[in-house]
Every structure is written in C-alpha cells, then in structure tokens.
Design a protein around this motif. Structure first.
Motif, PDB file in Angstrom:
ATOM      1  N   LEU A 122       0.763  -1.258  -0.220  1.00  0.00           N
ATOM      2  CA  LEU A 122       0.172  -0.081  -0.130  1.00  0.00           C
ATOM      3  C   LEU A 122       0.762   1.192   0.014  1.00  0.00           C
ATOM      4  O   LEU A 122       1.820   1.439   0.937  1.00  0.00           O
ATOM      5  CB  LEU A 122      -0.937   0.090   1.156  1.00  0.00           C
ATOM      6  N   LYS A 123       0.707   1.947  -1.176  1.00  0.00           N
ATOM      7  CA  LYS A 123       1.726   3.132  -1.266  1.00  0.00           C
ATOM      8  C   LYS A 123       0.964   4.256  -1.886  1.00  0.00           C
ATOM      9  O   LYS A 123       0.331   3.944  -2.687  1.00  0.00           O
ATOM     10  CB  LYS A 123       2.917   2.843  -1.939  1.00  0.00           C
ATOM     11  N   ASP A 124       1.081   5.509  -1.557  1.00  0.00           N
ATOM     12  CA  ASP A 124       0.586   6.713  -2.143  1.00  0.00           C
ATOM     13  C   ASP A 124      -1.157   6.440  -2.238  1.00  0.00           C
ATOM     14  O   ASP A 124      -1.646   6.962  -3.046  1.00  0.00           O
ATOM     15  CB  ASP A 124       0.933   6.846  -3.483  1.00  0.00           C
ATOM     16  N   GLY A 125      -1.834   5.817  -1.228  1.00  0.00           N
ATOM     17  CA  GLY A 125      -3.081   5.507  -1.258  1.00  0.00           C
ATOM     18  C   GLY A 125      -3.572   4.547  -2.004  1.00  0.00           C
ATOM     19  O   GLY A 125      -4.803   4.481  -2.239  1.00  0.00           O
ATOM     20  N   ILE A 126      -2.667   3.888  -2.832  1.00  0.00           N
ATOM     21  CA  ILE A 126      -3.277   3.003  -3.712  1.00  0.00           C
ATOM     22  C   ILE A 126      -2.540   1.527  -3.603  1.00  0.00           C
ATOM     23  O   ILE A 126      -1.397   1.564  -2.677  1.00  0.00           O
ATOM     24  CB  ILE A 126      -3.067   3.386  -5.418  1.00  0.00           C
ATOM     25  N   ILE A 127      -3.150   0.560  -3.985  1.00  0.00           N
ATOM     26  CA  ILE A 127      -2.286  -0.924  -4.133  1.00  0.00           C
ATOM     27  C   ILE A 127      -1.313  -0.836  -5.092  1.00  0.00           C
ATOM     28  O   ILE A 127      -1.365  -0.864  -6.353  1.00  0.00           O
ATOM     29  CB  ILE A 127      -3.278  -2.007  -4.518  1.00  0.00           C
ATOM     30  N   SER A 128      -0.069  -0.482  -4.615  1.00  0.00           N
ATOM     31  CA  SER A 128       1.032  -0.386  -5.494  1.00  0.00           C
ATOM     32  C   SER A 128       1.708  -1.592  -6.218  1.00  0.00           C
ATOM     33  O   SER A 128       2.056  -1.383  -7.305  1.00  0.00           O
ATOM     34  CB  SER A 128       2.124   0.547  -4.637  1.00  0.00           C
TER      35      SER A 128
END
Length: 955
Positions: A122-128
């Motif tokens: 989870l990164k930058d508010g998304i599933i990265s």
C-alpha cells in the motif's frame, strides 16, 4: 452642421449622377435582407415547438450567451470512460505523510473471484504492488523503503474494503433524535433536487462503527418516503481532520477531465410514498397516482432536456460571432439531477419491492429513454428475471439477504433470491439500508446469502466488486488490483464465517484502528475443530422437504440434552455412535445403546438420518417478537391489535393476555419452526407501560386447543415497558412510569388476592419482564426490587433489551436480575443506549462479555420477527467472539434452557418435552456444528407437530 450638409449633398449627387444602377442594387439587397429575416423567423418559430422562444435578434448579453455556450460545450464534451483508466499511480485522496504498508503472506480474496497467497504493498493511497505466490515461488518479494511498515499476516484473510451501496448513515444519525433525522424531505413526493450531501453529518458515531465492520465506502441516499427522493453521495468512511463532507467524498480531488464524476439519484415506488402522502391526503395515495406523477415529472424534465439540445444546436449554426440568441440557455435547478440522468451522467437507484412495481419503473425508463442502474431491496425480483432483462441496460439488484415480512411488499421474499438472480445472470449486491440493518455487519449479510445458496465468490463480490461497478467506481474500489485505492480489510477469519471481524481496516492506505502489528501478526481466533470452516457440503438444491412419524438418527457427534447432560461421540465405530430414535413423536431412545429400539421400529420402515457427526440441540426459544399475534407488521388487519393504556393500580381485570389473541399457521411461525425455534414467548402488543401477560407456546401448533400441549405456560410473565417509547399524555415521564409500577406492585402485595396477576408478580410467582436499555432505568428497577423485598415481596425481574446493562453487571448479579439481550449485538441507536460497546476492533470488550464475567444470568432475544430463524447464529456469534469466556454449552443455554428458567417454563409437568426418553420430542438436528454458518438444519422434531420435518427449506 454645414459640413454635414455638404457631405450629404455629395452623396446624393454621386448616387444620382455617377452610379445610376445603385438604386437597383440597393433594392435587391434590401429584398434579400427582408427575405433572410422572414426565413429566420419561420425557422425559429415554426419548425419546432421547442424553438419558439429562441429568436435571433441579439436580445441577450454576450456574457449570457457565452455562459450558455459553455453549457453546450460541457454537454457535447466526451466524458472520460472510467473503465479505460489504467496505471493509476496515486490516489487523489492520498494524505501526505501516510506510511507505506507491506502486508506479507496474506490470504487474498480479491473481490473478482481470486483467492491466493501473496504480498501486498500500500503506497500513495493505492495498491502499488502485488506478488502472488505460486507453489514454488515463495521467495519472490516486493522491494520497499526503510520506513515501510512491514506486517507478516501469516495467511490471514484480506479482502477489498466492503462497499455498501444503500446507507442512510449521516442523514439518519445515531442516536435517533428529531434534530438528526434528515432522511426524507416529505413536503412533496417529487424532490429530485435535494441532495444527501447537504445533510450528511460527518460526526455520526455510526460512521466509525460501520467502518469497524470493514465497510470503507458507502452510498448515502435520501430515504424512500418520496417518489423522487433526491441525490445521493458516495463517501469514504475515513475520518477527516477537517470534518468536511466534501473531503469525505469519493470524488474529492479527482480531475474531471481524466475521471468521470458520477452522480447518484434515489427514487422509490410502492408502499412507502403511498403511506406518507395518504396521511397528507394528497397524491400519491395509490400506485395509479405514483405512475402519473413519475411520468409527469419525467416529461417536464424531458422537455427541458430537448430545449437545451435545441438551444445548443441553433447556437452552433449561427454564422457570426456577433450574432446572438434572444433567450438564455434554458435550465431549471429543480430538474438538474433529472437532466443529468437523461445525459447519462447520473446513476439511478430505485427502492422497489413488488414484481409489478419493478416492471412499471422499467416501463417508465423505456418510455423516457433513461437508464436504471439498480433496484434496491427488490425482494420480489427473483420472480421476474426475464422482465428485468427487458431494460435498456444491465440492472443490479441491491437486496437484503434475509430481511422480510414487515410489510406486504416484503412478505413473499425468498432467502434463495440472490442465488436465483445470480443464476439468471443478474448482478447481485448485498446492502444494509443502514440503520434498518446495522451496516457494521455487512459481511454477515453476505455470508447469510452464501448460506442460502449464493456462490462464495459471488457472495464476496456482492459487497465489493458488484456494488463498485453499479456505482461507476469499479476502476478504483471493490477489488484488490494494482492501481486501485488502498481500501483493505484484514480479517480474523474468513469474512463469510460466522463472527468474522476485522483486525484492521485501511482506507486510502491509512489504518483506521491502529491495531498493533504484533496483533495482526500473532492473533489467532480461538476455534475448536467443530468451528473450522467446512463448505464442502453436498449440493442440496434438489433436496425434498418431507415428514415422518418415526425416525432413526445415527452418527450424531454431540447431543445437548439439558443443562446438566451432554452426550458426545468418542468413537468412530458404528456400534458406539450416538443415535436417537423417535417413534410417533416420542423419544424412544437416546445414546449409544439404541439397538433394541431401532429393531422395534425398523419394521415400520422409518426414515434413517445420518448426521455424519452433526449436533442435536433442544428446540430454541424466541423472546421479544410478535410471533402468533402479527403476520405483517404494517397491515393492521393481520394483527391482534394493541392493549389499552392502564393507569389504575387496581386494573388487574384490564390486563391483556396474549393467549387470547394467538393465530397459528402463519408464515412467520412456519419460518421460525423450520429454523428450530420451537417455542415462542409472546407478549401482547402495546404502546403503554403495562403491556400484558405473555404466553409460551409451540410454534408448529395449529390452535390453542390442540391436544399435544400447544400452550406451555399461560402466564409466562407480566411485560412492561419503561422509557421514552411509551410516554403519553396519561403517563408523560419515565419517573411516572416507575411510580405507576411501584403503586401497582405494593397495592397488590398488601391488598390483592394471590390469584391476581399483580400479586403473583409481587410475590415472585410470575416474573416481571421489563423492556428497557438505559442503565439509569435499570438502576431504578433494581431499587424497586429492593423496595418490594423490604415489604415482603420477591420480585423476579427480567430485563429485555439491556444495551447498557453491562454498566450495572455487579448489581445485576448481586440482586439476581436476569438479562435478555435484544438485540444480541446492541448498537447506540437510542439516546438511552448510547453507551454500548460495539466490539473489536473499536472496543476491546463487549457488554455481554462483561455480563458473563460477573456471572449475570443472560439469554438472547430476537430483535426482528424476520430474524427469529437466526437465533442459533446469534448464539454462535457470541461464542466465536467470546475469547474463550463462553463454552458451547453456555452458548446453547443462551437460546434454550436459560430462558426456560427465567420464565418458569419447566414447572408445568404436563408439558415435558425435550431429549429424555419418554418425552415429546423437541429438538433440532444439524449436519454439523450449529455455530458454523455453513451448517444446515437436517431435521426438526416437536414444536407442536407430531411428525418430524426432514430437510426443512427456508424460503
């Protein structure tokens, strides 16, 4: 002036002498101008009725024209197709400073049918990033920065954040108050112009409670009191520091040039609008009136829609930028949302139950050329899949799993509806209609749909990817896919298991409950072998419901005979397995030595039931419903009616007895019986303090004069209600309610004969059942008990409700006051229940755990008649989440023998029933553990019926 005259004369000379043909050319030019003007007038005024108000003459300002043209450009602009959005690298709702989270070794249920082990970043508010482990591929890892939070989930289940596409959280806030009810603008049946967005209370306590159940996104809708209720609003259930509804909105921060900004409309048909406006003596009071008002409003909106198109069409054909239109761009704010519907910029959600109501709305959509996104509730939809497919687009059915029967349009519901619709290719979403059902348990609603036949993957999709698609948001929520919003739920067990509870919920990548990483890594829900997930059941779609007078039940795993006796199989050898023999409705034998009994009845060719290690429970007992007195809550003709208001302490002769109003063979009773709820304790209906005398009876009986002991106890309890719900002109305060009760009991103790019901209650021969939630009202009742004891009485109090009872657990135990929790999992929906504990992950403990710890005598009541069939699951939920403080036997007691003791049902020797040899058979057999949601009822014996029911079907 002289200069002007000279110039004028020169023009005249030139005209007359030097250009002799100018008159001719001027005449031709003027003729062309006149012809052009007349032609323009003709085109504008006569070619289209909708263009009559549009005249080319320069009658509006350039600014007004420019504004209108900007509206035209917006109309013709090609909107982004969200289905084509790929490679999202940042969530517009991302909060700077949010730490990256790597969830390792997760059991991922991706919402679109996938089930695999993998790592999730989870990164930058998304599933990265996602790494899916293959059998030989567990060494693959995701590279992360040093500040990333890394959590090893050890194969705990992870799902997308759940999506509730029908909620009133924030507009119908908890606790219920007049000031916080903003659900319906019931001043006109047609209010498409109001917006939920303008009424959502971001401080509604329900929002955080709902998110604790794993719900991360909700469509907040106006209510169903109006035909056109208004515009909904989709929010993320994440608290924002600004307390801004805008900041909670799903569309916060998006670029409308890159992502379509959907709107969501709410309409309703059927009983609700009729009921609201019948009381106002205005249309609609019938479905006839509903249909007319719908069509009238749609036609008005369509006319405006056409005028807008004509204005833009004409404006686009003007030959000069200096030319303008006489009238402004036609628009009307009250039709704005309907115009958005016609332009396919809004998703239409319609509250509709009955087959013909659904068809009528589809007919409207075809007549006026708009698209229906979803029918909500739609409990009749399973009966007309072919009609639903006549619509001009695919329609989603957003429905309940098993809520039914409160009104006629919900009476013919089927628990198999989601499966039937899914088999017909119609998308099914399960939603809450919060606060009608508590959205905190949306996963449980999906689990029940799975129990009744909806495939597991579709059940998970029904609260994830299906509602995401119906909301037009399937490009960013509803599934675990790279680039989607980091809305993730970590569960303590499979989300479709009974009692499944989130350990942590991430919204936009932000953990909502700050669960320590050590808990997420190491916590394991305590289970025994019988609670393990087992869904490999034989397909029972073709199972025939049937009856038999005598049966042999073999290979039983465990039998709960009574409070003191449990028989458990300890051998796999057939001759050592537990059997039960029922002959002509009586228990002939129970145990491991039933060979002789089996031999005796085998000559009659009895049906043999193999439980394969399943459980036998005593028939369950329902308290708190109107079973036997009401069939359809909102239809007075199906009800016994309400008891009179009593204000006189000497009013014993006016106290109503529920036994006098019993009606049998009703659908609610039949549903309860098939679910193994074989006894009901039903009190008279009342809107006053003194409700009346309840009766305990068998749910499968045919009349009160049946010879097989239909009536277990004629005077089970005297029921009263304390609190705001029964304030009236005669008894206007809670203090006066307690005062009335005190006068009645003391008067009976000193003056009344023993046969007087009040006297029996004061002396402890008949219990006093009091409906209340408030800790303060419960405290007053404890004081009342002490007063009666001081004067020689022996008041036996049963608290029904008891949401705040845990706050007085020590006193309840000391003064021997029993509690029947109703509902079994309380919520702070009332001002007098605002102190409830809603459970993990929001609170570390629940009220019932505190009551158990203090050894308070407790049992479970039924919140809604429709949910009587869920009693075993209610007990199982408490058991599964009790952290080991409750045993299986104690869970069974919550819905059986504890209630027998509270209401003195075992004192009538003429009604001996249960699992002892010679007794009337009164039990329910399961093909597994009844506290496992995937177990089915195999057999029901007793409940007022002589024959046993095998493979009962819950409709």
């Amino acid at each position: 002036m002289t200069k002007y005259n000279n110039v004028n004369q020169q023009v005249k000379n030139a005209f007359n002498k030097k250009i002799p043909n100018l008159k001719k050319y001027t005449t031709i030019f003027l003729a062309l101008v006149i012809f052009s003007s007349l032609y323009t007038i003709y085109v504008v005024h006569y070619t289209s009725f909708s263009r009559k108000s549009i005249q080319y003459s320069g009658g509006i300002s350039y600014e007004t024209y420019k504004y209108g043209w900007s509206k035209c450009e917006e109309i013709k602009r090609i909107k982004p197709d969200n289905n084509n959005i790929q490679n999202r690298i940042k969530n517009p709702r991302y909060v700077p400073g949010t730490k990256n989270v790597l969830l390792k070794n997760a059991r991922i249920l991706d919402g679109i049918g996938g089930d695999f082990i993998g790592d999730l970043l989870l990164k930058d508010g998304i599933i990265s990033n996602i790494v899916k482990f293959e059998d030989d591929d567990e060494k693959r890892r995701i590279n992360v920065t040093d500040d990333t939070v890394i959590i090893d989930l050890k194969k705990k289940f992870v799902s997308p954040g759940l999506i509730d596409m029908h909620s009133h959280a924030g507009v119908d806030s908890w606790p219920f108050l007049r000031s916080t009810d903003d659900t319906n603008e019931e001043t006109d049946p047609l209010t498409p112009f109001v917006r939920a967005k303008d009424a959502i209370n971001p401080s509604d306590p329900a929002i955080r409670i709902i998110s604790s159940g794993g719900v991360t996104t909700s469509l907040i809708l106006p209510g169903s009191g109006n035909l056109m209720g208004g515009e909904g609003y989709v929010i993320k259930l994440r608290q924002v520091s600004t307390l801004s509804v805008e900041d909670m909105g799903i569309n916060y921060g998006i670029n409308p040039e890159e992502e379509k900004e959907w709107r969501w409309l709410k309409m309703a048909c059927g009983e609700n609008p009729k009921k609201v406006y019948r009381f106002q003596n205005r249309m609609p009071t019938t479905r006839l009136g509903e249909g007319w008002l719908f069509r009238k409003k749609f036609e008005e909106a369509r006319n405006l829609f056409r005028k807008q198109n004509d204005w833009c069409d004409f404006a686009s054909k003007l030959s000069s930028t200096n030319e303008q239109l006489n009238s402004p761009f036609p628009e009307d704010l009250q039709y704005d949302s309907l115009i958005a519907l016609f332009r396919n910029d809004a998703k239409l959600n319609i509250h509709c139950y009955e087959t013909f109501d659904i068809e009528t709305m589809i007919r409207h959509s075809l007549e006026f050329n708009f698209t229906i996104t979803a029918f909500h509730h739609a409990l009749d939809a399973y009966r007309i899949p072919d009609v639903i497919k006549r619509a001009n687009s695919q329609i989603t059915i957003a429905t309940f799993s098993d809520l039914w029967g409160g009104k006629k349009e919900a009476f013919q519901a089927s628990t198999r509806s989601p499966k039937i619709l899914a088999d017909a290719g119609i998308p099914v979403a399960i939603k809450s209609d919060h606060p009608v059902t508590n959205a905190q348990y949306l996963a449980f609603e999906a689990a029940k749909a799975h129990h009744y036949g909806l495939e597991e993957k579709l059940a998970i999709a029904s609260v994830t990817s299906v509602p995401a698609n119906a909301l037009g948001l399937n490009h960013r929520i509803g599934q675990i896919t790279i680039g989607y919003d980091a809305d993730i739920v970590v569960w303590d067990s499979h989300p479709l298991d009974l009692g499944a509870t989130p350990l942590e919920v991430y919204i936009d990548g932000i953990p909502q409950f700050d669960t320590p990483a050590s808990v997420l890594t190491n916590f394991t829900k305590k289970k025994n072998h019988s609670l393990e997930r087992n869904v490999d059941k034989k397909n029972t779609d073709n199972t025939k419901e049937r009856t038999a007078s005598s049966v042999i039940i073999k290979n039983i795993g465990k039998v709960f005979v009574d409070e003191d006796t449990i028989i458990e199989s300890i051998s796999s050898l057939n001759d050592k397995n537990i059997s039960i023999v029922v002959k002509d409705g009586l228990v002939e034998c129970i145990g491991t030595n039933c060979t002789n009994a089996i031999d005796i009845i085998t000559s009659n060719s009895p049906e043999v039931i193999d439980l394969n290690g399943g459980y036998i429970l005593p028939g369950m007992i329902a308290v708190g419903t109107s079973l036997g007195l009401v069939e359809i809550d909102q239809e007075a003709i199906t009800s016994d009616g309400f008891s009179p208001i009593i204000i006189d302490p000497n009013s014993e002769d006016r106290v109503i007895k529920a036994i006098d109003g019993l009606k049998f063979d009703s659908k609610p009773l039949n549903v309860a019986y098939k679910a193994g709820v074989l006894t009901s304790i039903t009190a008279p209906l009342s809107l006053s303090v003194i409700n009346g005398i309840s009766v305990a009876f068998k749910t499968g009986s045919h009349s009160v004069i049946d010879s097989d002991g239909t009536i277990i106890e004629k005077e089970a309890a005297l029921h009263v209600t304390i609190g705001t719900l029964v304030k009236n002109d005669h008894i206007p305060s809670v203090s006066s309610q307690i005062g009335l009760l005190r006068r009645i009991l003391l008067n009976a103790l000193f003056k009344s004969p023993l046969r007087n019901i009040y006297s029996k209650v004061a002396r402890g021969l008949v219990p006093l059942a009091v409906y209340t939630h408030s800790k303060d009202e419960i405290a007053s009742l404890i004081n009342l008990k002490k007063q009666i004891s001081y004067h020689g009485g022996n008041l036996q109090i049963i608290i029904i409700g008891g949401a705040e009872a845990y706050l007085l657990a020590e006193q309840l135990s000391r003064y021997n006051v029993s509690v029947v929790l109703k509902p079994s999992r309380p919520v702070p929906d009332l001002w007098t229940a605002k102190n409830v504990l809603t459970g993990s992950p929001l609170t570390n403990i629940t009220g019932i755990e505190i009551l158990i710890k203090h050894k308070v005598k407790i049992a479970l009541g039924v919140e809604r008649t429709a949910w009587t069939r869920n009693l075993a699951w209610d007990a199982g939920w408490i058991l599964t989440n009790s952290k080991g403080t409750l045993s299986e036997k104690e869970a069974v007691a919550l819905v059986s023998w504890n209630l027998e003791k509270f209401f003195n049902l075992n004192r009538n020797k003429l009604n001996q029933q249960g699992l002892h040899v010679g007794n009337i058979a009164n039990f329910v057999a399961y093909d597994g553990n009844p506290f496992n949601l995937h177990t089915k009822i195999k057999l029901v014996a007793g409940g007022g019926k002589k024959d046993v029911l095998i493979d009962p079907i819950q409709d």
